[in-house]
Design an enzyme around this catalytic site. Sequence first.
Site, mmCIF file in Angstrom:
data_model
loop_
_atom_site.group_PDB
_atom_site.id
_atom_site.type_symbol
_atom_site.label_atom_id
_atom_site.label_comp_id
_atom_site.label_asym_id
_atom_site.label_seq_id
_atom_site.Cartn_x
_atom_site.Cartn_y
_atom_site.Cartn_z
ATOM 1 N N LYS A 103 0.852 -1.199 0.000
ATOM 2 C CA LYS A 103 0.000 0.000 0.000
ATOM 3 C C LYS A 103 0.882 1.241 0.000
ATOM 4 O O LYS A 103 1.865 1.302 0.763
ATOM 5 C CB LYS A 103 -0.911 -0.025 1.237
ATOM 6 C CG LYS A 103 -1.935 1.110 1.293
ATOM 7 C CD LYS A 103 -2.868 0.957 2.492
ATOM 8 C CE LYS A 103 -3.956 2.025 2.518
ATOM 9 N NZ LYS A 103 -4.910 1.851 3.627
ATOM 10 N N SER B 75 -9.969 2.120 2.476
ATOM 11 C CA SER B 75 -9.025 2.796 1.628
ATOM 12 C C SER B 75 -8.014 1.880 0.957
ATOM 13 O O SER B 75 -7.402 2.283 -0.022
ATOM 14 C CB SER B 75 -8.259 3.849 2.429
ATOM 15 O OG SER B 75 -7.451 3.232 3.431
ATOM 16 N N SER C 137 -10.332 -0.038 6.771
ATOM 17 C CA SER C 137 -9.706 0.039 5.450
ATOM 18 C C SER C 137 -9.040 -1.228 4.950
ATOM 19 O O SER C 137 -8.631 -1.272 3.791
ATOM 20 C CB SER C 137 -8.667 1.148 5.442
ATOM 21 O OG SER C 137 -9.291 2.340 5.089
HETATM 22 N N1 GLN Z 1 -13.484 4.514 5.603
HETATM 23 C C1 GLN Z 1 -12.916 5.002 6.823
HETATM 24 C C2 GLN Z 1 -12.528 6.441 6.680
HETATM 25 O O1 GLN Z 1 -12.738 6.978 5.637
HETATM 26 C C3 GLN Z 1 -11.761 4.155 7.237
HETATM 27 C C4 GLN Z 1 -10.528 4.471 6.540
HETATM 28 C C5 GLN Z 1 -9.384 3.680 7.064
HETATM 29 O O2 GLN Z 1 -9.560 2.706 7.770
HETATM 30 N N2 GLN Z 1 -8.199 4.169 6.738
HETATM 31 O O3 GLN Z 1 -12.026 7.042 7.593
#
Ligand code: GLN
Length: 485
Positions: A78, A158, A182
Site C-alpha cells: 500500500k 481505503s 480500510s
Molecule cells: N473509511 C474510513 C474512513 O474513511 C476508514 C478508513 C481507514 O480505515 N483508513 O475514515
Amino acid sequence: MTKLTDLTIEQALNGLNNKDFTAVELTQVHIDAMGVHKGLNAYITDTPELALEQASASDVRRASGDARPLDGIPLAIKDLFCTNGVQTTAASRILDGFIPQYESTVTQKLFDDGIVMLGKANLDEFAMGSANTTSYYGNVINPWKRDGDDAELTPGGSSGGSAAAVAARIAMGATGTDTGGSIRQPAAFCGISGIKPTYGRCSRWGTIAFASSLDQAGTLARSVKDNALLLQSISGYDAKDSTSANKAVPDFAAALTGDIKGKVIGIPKEYRMDGMPDEIEKLWQQGIEWLEAAGATTIEVSLPHTKYALPTYYVIAPAEASSNLARYDGVKFGYRADEGDLTNMYEITRAQGFGEEVKRRIMIGTYALSSGYYDAYYIKAQKVRRLISQDFIAAFEKCDVLLTPTAPSAAFAIGENEDDPIKMYLNDVFTVPASLAGLPAMSVPAGLDAGGLPLGLQVIGRAWDEETVLKVSGVIENLSGFKGL
Ligand code: GLN
C-alpha cells in the site's frame, strides 16, 4: 497445470522449495498480469525492475539453502508505507514525487523475510475513504462485476488497490492499513480475506499517519493461512514506535487447527441494523450455523454504545488527521506551489495539494480541536470511545470472539454515495467499533449476494488474540467453500 498467479502464498512457497519454478518466473508472471490488468489502476507505482532484482536475489538464497520465510513471494505494498528510494504518495498530490530515504518497519520486515515488491498500491488519499475514489492517481476498479451488468464497481477503501490487486491475481498478497475498516471492507468487497491486528501489534514507524491512535498495519490475501504468514512477518515490537507493544508474537499459522469446539461466539444484537439488506442478515445467520456445526456455541451479546461509534470515529479520526497533516506545507516533502511569499506558498500548496475529502476532514478536525469546542467534541468523543471499549471488555467475559457482517452492502458502483459524505461514512458502521477499541478483526469472504458479488463476515477478537480470530475465520473459509474470481 494451475497458473502460477492462481497459487496461494502457501502453495507458492512449496512450489519454490520443490524447484517447480523460480522466484524470477513467479515474479515475471505477476508483472505480465499487471500489464493485462492496468485498467484496474490498482498500482500507483510499478516497480518491475526492483521486483526482478529482488526475485533473483531470492533464487540465489534459496539455492544456497538460505531461504527466508517468505522468500520470493511477490506482494503489493500500500502506498502509505514509506519505501526507501521508491516514490511514496499516500495517493495525494501533496506527496507527488516524494521519495523516502528510509524504509517503514513493516516493509523492512517483509524484505528481511525475502518478499518481492511488485509496486505501490493505490488507495484513498491519506487512507480517507471507503471506495478508493479519492486518490489523486484515479479510482481503483473492482475486478468483480455484477451478473449481467458491466458497471464499474468500487473495490472499497481505503486499501482498494491492495484488495483489487490480490483479487485480480496481480499480487499474491498485500499490505494494508486499517484506521476504521480500510483492510476489512475492501477485502469483503473484493472477495478476499484481510486482518487488522490489535493496535500496537505492528509498528507504525514509516507509515504515513492518518489518525495515530487508530492506524494499524495489516494484511490482505486470498486465504486465511496466507494472512497468517504475512502477519507473522510484519508483527512485533519496534523501539522506533512507542505505541508498538513489547509482546511475544505467537505462531499465527499454527493457530489454524480448525478446532473451535467449545469456543463461544458472541452475536452482538446492536449490529442488527434497520434497513440492512436481507442477504447480509442471511449470510450472518449462515455463519452462525457454520460455527455451531463446527462445535462452537453462539450467544447473543450486547454492545450498547455501538450507535455512537461512527460519530465518535468521525470526530477522533479527523481531529488526529488535521494535526498529522499539518506537516505538509510545501517545504519539507513533495508538492510545492511556488507562489508569492511564504504564507502564500503554504496556503496555495495546501489548497492545491489536498483533495476535497482530505480538506473536509482537516476542517472538521481543526474545528473539533479548537479552543471552546475541544471539550465538547474531542474530549467527549474520547469518553464515548472508552465506553465503547468497555462494552467489548464486558462482552468478552461471555464469549471468545464476535461474529458480525463486515459491511452493510456488497460493492457499489463508482460514483454511488459520492454526493453525500455521511452515506459514504455509513459503510464503516460494522468495522469502526473494533478500531476504536483497538481490537483484532478479520474479514473473510463467506458468500455471494443476488448479483453475484462477494460478501464478507467479520470476526472480532480480544486484544492480542489474533490466534482465535484467525482460527475461527479459517473455519468459516473452509465451510463456506467460497471461490474467488
Ligand atoms: N473509511 C474510513 C474512513 O474513511 C476508514 C478508513 C481507514 O480505515 N483508513 O475514515
